[in-house]
Design an enzyme around this catalytic site. Sequence first.
Site, PDB file in Angstrom:
ATOM      1  N   TYR A   4       0.550  -1.030   0.092  1.00 11.89           N
ATOM      2  CA  TYR A   4      -0.261   0.425  -0.111  1.00 11.89           C
ATOM      3  C   TYR A   4       1.158   1.102   0.065  1.00 11.89           C
ATOM      4  O   TYR A   4       0.467   2.006   0.765  1.00 11.89           O
ATOM      5  CB  TYR A   4      -1.103   0.329   1.676  1.00 11.89           C
ATOM      6  N   TYR A  54     -13.883  -5.444   4.630  1.00 13.55           N
ATOM      7  CA  TYR A  54     -12.545  -5.346   4.392  1.00 13.55           C
ATOM      8  C   TYR A  54     -12.323  -7.189   4.032  1.00 13.55           C
ATOM      9  O   TYR A  54     -13.156  -8.153   5.044  1.00 13.55           O
ATOM     10  CB  TYR A  54     -11.343  -4.738   4.511  1.00 13.55           C
ATOM     11  N   ASP A 106     -16.316 -13.471   8.250  1.00 12.16           N
ATOM     12  CA  ASP A 106     -14.893 -13.964   8.382  1.00 12.16           C
ATOM     13  C   ASP A 106     -14.451 -12.915   9.719  1.00 12.16           C
ATOM     14  O   ASP A 106     -14.402 -11.317   9.949  1.00 12.16           O
ATOM     15  CB  ASP A 106     -14.584 -12.522   7.073  1.00 12.16           C
ATOM     16  N   LYS A 112      -4.938 -14.141  10.390  1.00 11.89           N
ATOM     17  CA  LYS A 112      -3.764 -13.356  11.523  1.00 11.89           C
ATOM     18  C   LYS A 112      -3.340 -14.447  12.481  1.00 11.89           C
ATOM     19  O   LYS A 112      -2.834 -14.578  12.875  1.00 11.89           O
ATOM     20  CB  LYS A 112      -5.144 -12.303  11.212  1.00 11.89           C
TER      21      LYS A 112
END
Length: 425
Positions: free
Chosen positions: A19, A147, A240, A269
């Site tokens: 990014y 997201y 999610d 994660k």
Amino acid sequence: MADPKDWFTAGLEHIWLPYAQMRTLPAPVAIARTEGSRLYLADGRELVDGVGSWWTSIHGYNRPELLDAARDQMAKMPHIMLGGLAHEPAYRLATRLAEITPGDLSRVFFTESGSVAVEVAMKIAIQYFRNTAGVTRTKFVSFLGGYHGDTLATMSVCDPDEGMHHMFRGALAEQYVVALPETRDQIRALETLLSTDKKIAAVMIEPLIQGAGGMRMHSPQVLKTLRRLCDQAGVLLIFDEIFTGFGRTGEMFAAARAGVTPDIMCLGKAITGGITPLAATLASSKVYAAFHSENPDHALMHGPTYTGHALACAVANAGLDLFADGSLIKRVKKLEASLTSALAPAKDMDSVVDVRVLGAVAAVELADPFPIEAARKWFIDEGTFIRPLGRTVYLSPAYGISDDDLARLTGAILKFAKTGISDIG
Ligand SMILES: *Cc1c(COP(=O)(O)O)cnc(C)c1O
């Protein structure tokens, strides 16, 4: 460590960072080592880490139990493929994840990144309808502020403004990215959408906290509504939990905290405590049954090279051991209380529009935009590593962070909110 001048300056000419506009990016901070909630800089300074390496490091850095598990597995068998071969870490982890996730989520497919776990969830949903009813359902409903990853399919279900829809228009599937069903009108609109478009396979949401979108939180009632609307329309519900899983919300999973079970769940994660990449997609018995037949075409058509990576699964199993006695979840509940009281003064500041805390997540949303790179540098000068998202300054610390370190993080946020942005930029 070698002198950072050797690798850092040379590497900066070749590495392509996430990014980042490489031309204007302020130089990243070179880290020599980590321990607990601390980052030790190559130049001798130390920072309290409020981010936990993209929310993965829930047990703190260099946790001996995880390092030992990695070392043991590394010495025995770093990895073998799951095609035709079997190893204990992946099979054991699948069994344990099936046990600890809510409802009858009972089949576990391993990948190496969250985005791919979401892609697999989407493929499962599409193939579920093909296998059971022979129908083509390829559309997804997701939510503003959401997201779900950076790959092409997952980008299509991210918030179109915060995601990168405009840059990739034409390359992304068109999905329905709608408002969360919070008001009566929003609920009715979603109900109508689900009953009208028979191409919709599933609804996807980050349950309770939309992380990357700015730590936005919603009530468990939203998830109960989604469960009801999905059941009514015969559409699958995907949670999610790549950010919310593994205790982040004060229960092992947000689904458990909300009392709602999805048909498909994505994990990633924190699953390995930030030591190695690993992600997983879990399916309920009902969903899995659609794939379990004599027909080879009904098999799930996905297979990453490193699926069920043995070293990663061994670390994940050691991470689950740390949850076994329940003290970690208690610790997160205590963190929720500490964060709430420590950040309470922000509520009265004119510069602050919202303070949100759930489990081991705290977010202070400022009224005005501020120069983000300058803010990041300001936090480093305060001895903290804090990376605001838009106008939101947030914390996702390791669960075992000391009271002193936590106070340094919350103190820096209060000071930042109070000092005023103009003094910083
Ligand atoms: C981070 C994240 C992803 C993507 O995971 P990667 O491992 O970065 O591909 C997907 N969904 C949510 C909710 C996330 O927080």
